[in-house]
Design a protein around this motif. Structure first.
Motif, PDB file in Angstrom:
ATOM      1  N   TRP A   8     -26.596   1.575  10.820  1.00 24.64           N
ATOM      2  CA  TRP A   8     -25.238   0.633  10.889  1.00 24.64           C
ATOM      3  C   TRP A   8     -24.173   1.872  11.805  1.00 24.64           C
ATOM      4  O   TRP A   8     -23.611   0.413  13.121  1.00 24.64           O
ATOM      5  CB  TRP A   8     -24.902   0.145   9.629  1.00 24.64           C
ATOM      6  CG  TRP A   8     -24.062  -1.590  10.006  1.00 24.64           C
ATOM      7  CD1 TRP A   8     -23.047  -1.621   9.553  1.00 24.64           C
ATOM      8  CD2 TRP A   8     -25.601  -2.314  10.280  1.00 24.64           C
ATOM      9  NE1 TRP A   8     -23.255  -3.494   9.977  1.00 24.64           N
ATOM     10  CE2 TRP A   8     -24.652  -3.193  10.230  1.00 24.64           C
ATOM     11  CE3 TRP A   8     -27.137  -2.466   9.907  1.00 24.64           C
ATOM     12  CZ2 TRP A   8     -25.298  -5.006  10.366  1.00 24.64           C
ATOM     13  CZ3 TRP A   8     -27.631  -3.571  10.632  1.00 24.64           C
ATOM     14  CH2 TRP A   8     -26.448  -4.763  10.877  1.00 24.64           C
ATOM     15  N   ALA A  56     -18.102  -2.500   1.875  1.00 29.35           N
ATOM     16  CA  ALA A  56     -19.222  -1.797   2.672  1.00 29.35           C
ATOM     17  C   ALA A  56     -18.971  -3.392   3.882  1.00 29.35           C
ATOM     18  O   ALA A  56     -19.242  -2.083   5.094  1.00 29.35           O
ATOM     19  CB  ALA A  56     -20.192  -1.329   2.443  1.00 29.35           C
ATOM     20  N   MET A  57     -19.768  -3.859   3.537  1.00 32.50           N
ATOM     21  CA  MET A  57     -19.985  -4.577   4.924  1.00 32.50           C
ATOM     22  C   MET A  57     -18.634  -5.229   5.529  1.00 32.50           C
ATOM     23  O   MET A  57     -19.035  -4.882   6.935  1.00 32.50           O
ATOM     24  CB  MET A  57     -20.739  -6.570   4.086  1.00 32.50           C
ATOM     25  CG  MET A  57     -22.188  -6.062   3.737  1.00 32.50           C
ATOM     26  SD  MET A  57     -22.523  -7.939   3.201  1.00 32.50           S
ATOM     27  CE  MET A  57     -22.122  -7.985   1.854  1.00 32.50           C
ATOM     28  N   ILE A  74     -20.887  -2.791  -2.612  1.00 30.62           N
ATOM     29  CA  ILE A  74     -21.782  -3.133  -1.260  1.00 30.62           C
ATOM     30  C   ILE A  74     -20.439  -4.527  -0.262  1.00 30.62           C
ATOM     31  O   ILE A  74     -20.907  -4.654   0.732  1.00 30.62           O
ATOM     32  CB  ILE A  74     -22.926  -4.137  -1.869  1.00 30.62           C
ATOM     33  CG1 ILE A  74     -23.830  -2.787  -1.726  1.00 30.62           C
ATOM     34  CG2 ILE A  74     -23.244  -4.819  -0.001  1.00 30.62           C
ATOM     35  CD1 ILE A  74     -24.004  -2.237  -0.753  1.00 30.62           C
ATOM     36  N   ALA A  81     -22.825   5.697  -0.921  1.00 30.76           N
ATOM     37  CA  ALA A  81     -24.156   5.879  -1.192  1.00 30.76           C
ATOM     38  C   ALA A  81     -24.952   6.409  -2.817  1.00 30.76           C
ATOM     39  O   ALA A  81     -25.216   5.855  -3.629  1.00 30.76           O
ATOM     40  CB  ALA A  81     -25.044   6.129  -0.811  1.00 30.76           C
ATOM     41  N   TRP A 138     -22.686  -1.413   6.243  1.00 37.31           N
ATOM     42  CA  TRP A 138     -23.554  -2.138   5.752  1.00 37.31           C
ATOM     43  C   TRP A 138     -23.979  -3.298   6.050  1.00 37.31           C
ATOM     44  O   TRP A 138     -22.824  -4.118   6.402  1.00 37.31           O
ATOM     45  CB  TRP A 138     -23.630  -2.377   3.800  1.00 37.31           C
ATOM     46  CG  TRP A 138     -25.268  -2.149   3.620  1.00 37.31           C
ATOM     47  CD1 TRP A 138     -25.325  -3.587   2.904  1.00 37.31           C
ATOM     48  CD2 TRP A 138     -25.556  -1.692   2.367  1.00 37.31           C
ATOM     49  NE1 TRP A 138     -26.531  -3.782   2.327  1.00 37.31           N
ATOM     50  CE2 TRP A 138     -26.397  -2.337   2.041  1.00 37.31           C
ATOM     51  CE3 TRP A 138     -25.332  -0.136   2.713  1.00 37.31           C
ATOM     52  CZ2 TRP A 138     -27.607  -1.801   1.291  1.00 37.31           C
ATOM     53  CZ3 TRP A 138     -26.303   0.535   2.254  1.00 37.31           C
ATOM     54  CH2 TRP A 138     -27.748  -0.204   1.901  1.00 37.31           C
ATOM     55  N   LEU A 187     -29.959   5.197   0.670  1.00 41.18           N
ATOM     56  CA  LEU A 187     -28.393   4.387   1.113  1.00 41.18           C
ATOM     57  C   LEU A 187     -27.901   4.358   2.067  1.00 41.18           C
ATOM     58  O   LEU A 187     -27.230   4.586   2.680  1.00 41.18           O
ATOM     59  CB  LEU A 187     -27.504   3.760  -0.890  1.00 41.18           C
ATOM     60  CG  LEU A 187     -28.831   3.411  -1.608  1.00 41.18           C
ATOM     61  CD1 LEU A 187     -28.006   3.336  -3.144  1.00 41.18           C
ATOM     62  CD2 LEU A 187     -28.772   2.000  -1.173  1.00 41.18           C
ATOM     63  N   VAL A 217     -28.936   4.427   5.369  1.00 38.06           N
ATOM     64  CA  VAL A 217     -28.552   2.730   5.960  1.00 38.06           C
ATOM     65  C   VAL A 217     -26.993   2.441   6.408  1.00 38.06           C
ATOM     66  O   VAL A 217     -26.848   2.402   7.239  1.00 38.06           O
ATOM     67  CB  VAL A 217     -28.852   2.028   4.682  1.00 38.06           C
ATOM     68  CG1 VAL A 217     -28.514  -0.050   5.536  1.00 38.06           C
ATOM     69  CG2 VAL A 217     -30.028   1.803   4.458  1.00 38.06           C
ATOM     70  N   MET A 218     -26.124   3.059   5.069  1.00 38.25           N
ATOM     71  CA  MET A 218     -24.904   3.660   6.068  1.00 38.25           C
ATOM     72  C   MET A 218     -24.917   3.619   7.807  1.00 38.25           C
ATOM     73  O   MET A 218     -23.641   3.425   8.141  1.00 38.25           O
ATOM     74  CB  MET A 218     -23.792   3.849   4.625  1.00 38.25           C
ATOM     75  CG  MET A 218     -23.650   2.809   3.957  1.00 38.25           C
ATOM     76  SD  MET A 218     -22.686   4.167   2.300  1.00 38.25           S
ATOM     77  CE  MET A 218     -22.877   2.721   1.556  1.00 38.25           C
TER      78      MET A 218
END
Length: 655
Positions: free
Chosen positions: A434, A311-312, A308, A103, A317, A427, A430-431
């Protein structure tokens, strides 16, 4: 790639200069300007400032990153998420360091383009003709450059990327030449190599410790060296750093020597970087500085896309649409993140307007990222059975240095540092949402033994009284154990309108710690009736399950492991391939939940984020024409205290 990982080549060195040194390479544009600020120029301030810069570049960038952290490569890949992937199986708590560091690094991507481009454009004021260049005129030029830069992201940088290396060679050569041409102004500047003067500045100069916040700006791009390890290789980074560091120090020495000729003065809006240029060269210097700042920003934006995407894959994410504008490995474009970064950069430019104001917002988030890298690297050393004494020494040195920088930067909090802290905090949230929501869901996912349901699946497959749903029915399963299956899938096949098929396929995707692994296993549970396919994909591999599954089936057909011909008599005799239908289970939060308040908030925020991201089928790269979406309620905490009792009916019907 891994085989030549430690080798340095001429082409590799040029690529390294173009990709990874933009941020740290453009720091001379604003570092000394930030150190001097509105202070009166003195020998202690100048020589002590350069000494701090030299030893920060040596301890922080050279020793910590170039010599030590680059050793922690994950099959040739680097970066905070690659480091987290290396250690996560040894300690689940390491995810917190990964999320905070990721982040903070993303937040840095929002402040770097504005400060570097603005610093470059402000150099025009060095020319007499542009001396009165207005603040809003500079803002408009900066916004135009940033807008063009973000617009071009969608087309990739394959063609112009080849120019980055040669341009950065020109930039660093310019830094060195400008510095060398002024060192003779006052040779006493060479005393800065003695760390005594750095200590003297921090201890004796009024508020000297706080100057560390400005000094830290000289090493903000060090994290990029590690993040771009996979693009350039360890050997190319280490060799090219010698040239880069020499150019940077020479330029700082030149700026310092010039400043020593201005002792007793207070710089009012003057930037030492542009002041050491001959007047005839300033326009060229501004042009080269602007191009270098664009390259620095471009590299950071591309790095944000990579961050990102990792992270997905690591389930940190929401899944977003990813485009691949060129065939260049690792080059990708995420429209949603591009828009987020663009809006953030524009906001920073409009809020702060001047580079000197942006300096206050700069540095705080990247200090936090460096701290997280230090903690993860120390744990990595522990997993490699390095002696605890060495790990303790590493932590003692770098936590002391980085916490000193952090405290010095915290003074900037009310002067703009709050902006990047808010961005990084958002940020991280969000992480966290999730990641935490997935843990909450997984607590209540019910798995059943697949073997208990095999007989009924066979009977259903051969029951001609039920209309056939599909020849091949494919379910995405999250069951790691091949002997288990989610109860909701069995419910979907048997209860929610029985789904008769000739072959039931269960597909599982396992994201592994190795970045580019791409392999699969097949388990034929009942020949030509029940088959499980497991994909083992690295966290940097795009999940194109539709294409991958087709390749698996074709391979099985070639090996005569499965018969995919339609079982309909008219089609079978003509060897027509049966249809494939994917079933994707989409969750919604049931009202029949009794969650604690904080988990209820997390789950509500999770579903809001989920709506903003890709749907399940697009996240897995499935062709929507072959996908059926089935919604099912997510009951993670069933209501248990509902009171309901039966009473006698008071209205009886009489004959």
């Amino acid at each position: 790639m891994v085989k030549d990982f430690n080798k340095a080549t001429l082409a590799g060195l040029i690529v390294a200069l173009g990709i990874i040194y933009g941020d740290i390479g453009t720091s001379p544009l604003y570092v000394f300007k930030a150190i001097v600020g509105t202070n009166e120029i003195s020998e202690l301030l100048v020589i002590g400032g350069i000494s701090c810069i030299i030893w920060t570049l040596t301890l922080q960038t050279t020793i910590k990153y170039v010599l030590l952290t680059l050793k922690a490569d994950n099959k040739g890949e680097g970066g905070i998420f690659s480091l987290y992937a290396l250690v996560r199986r040894h300690g689940k708590w390491t995810v917190v360091f990964g999320m905070i560091g990721g982040a903070a690094l993303l937040a840095d991507g929002i402040i770097t383009p504005p400060i570097t481009v603005t610093s470059a454009i402000e150099g025009l004021r060095t020319l007499p003709v542009f001396r009165d260049l207005g603040e809003w005129t500079i803002v408009k030029i900066v916004l135009a450059i940033i807008s063009g830069m973000f617009f071009m992201q969608q087309f990739g940088t394959m063609s112009i990327g080849k120019m980055f290396g040669p341009i950065m060679i020109i930039w660093f050569s310019m830094l060195a030449v400008l510095g060398v041409s002024h060192i003779a102004d006052d040779l006493s500047v060479l005393k800065a190599f003695n760390p005594y003067y750095a200590i003297e500045l921090l201890t004796l100069y009024p508020h000297g410790f706080l100057i560390l916040g400005a000094v830290f700006l000289c090493t903000t791009g060090a994290e990029a060296l590690y993040s771009d390890l996979g693009h350039c290789g360890r050997g190319n980074i280490r060799i090219s750093w010698i040239f880069v560091k020499s150019s940077l120090i020479l330029n700082y020495l030149g700026q310092g020597a010039w400043l020593l000729t201005q002792k007793g003065k207070v710089l009012t809006g003057e930037n030492p970087f542009f002041s050491i240029m001959p007047e005839w060269f300033v326009i060229f210097g501004v042009l080269i500085a602007t191009i270098a700042s664009i390259i620095a920003s471009q590299a950071l934006i591309s790095g944000s896309f990579t961050l990102i995407s990792e992270a997905m894959r690591l389930n940190l994410w929401p899944k977003l649409k990813i485009n691949y504008p060129t065939e260049l490995r690792g080059q990708l474009f995420i429209p949603g993140i591009n828009l987020m970064l663009y809006v953030g950069c524009v906001a920073i430019v409009l809020i702060f307007k001047e580079s000197s104001a942006m300096e206050a917002a700069y540095g705080l988030s990247i200090t936090i990222c460096m701290l997280m890298t230090s903690c993860l690297f120390a744990f990595y050393l522990y997993t490699r059975r390095v002696k605890l004494a060495w790990i303790g020494l590493y932590l003692a040195v770098y936590l002391t240095i980085e916490f000193s920088f952090l405290f010095a930067n915290l003074v900037k909090f009310m002067h703009g540092g709050y902006v990047t802290v808010i961005v990084a905090g958002g940020l991280f949230l969000v992480m966290y949402i999730w990641f935490r929501s997935r843990k909450i869901k997984n607590r209540y996912v019910e798995f059943v033994k697949l073997e208990d349901y095999l007989p009924i699946l066979q009977e259903l497959s051969n029951d001609s009284s039920i209309p056939k749903y599909a020849t091949h029915l494919v379910y995405m399963t999250s069951a790691d154990n091949p002997k288990e299956i989610e109860h909701k899938i069995i419910y979907s096949v048997l209860n929610k309108k029985p789904k008769r098929a000739d072959i039931y396929w269960f597909v599982h995707v396992d994201v592994v710690d190795e970045p580019y692994m791409s392999e699969y296993t097949v388990q034929t549970i009942i020949p030509n009736e029940v088959i499980r396919v497991e994909f083992r994909l690295g966290f940097r591999v795009e999940q194109r399950i539709n294409l991958m599954f087709r390749m698996v089936v074709e391979d099985m057909v070639r090996n005569k492991e499965v018969n995919i011909t339609s079982r309909y008599e008219s089609l079978s005799k003509n060897n027509v391939v049966g249809d494939f239908q994917f079933i994707v289970m989409e969750k919604f939060l049931s009202h029949d939940n009794d969650l604690p308040l904080h988990e209820r908030i997390i789950m509500r925020l999770y579903f809001i984020l989920k709506k903003m991201g890709l749907s399940e089928e697009r996240g897995f790269g499935l062709d929507s024409s072959y996908v059926t979406i089935e919604k099912f309620p997510l009951v993670v905490a069933p209501v248990t205290n509902l009171q309901l009792r039966r009473v006698a009916d008071r209205h009886r019907y009489e004959d």
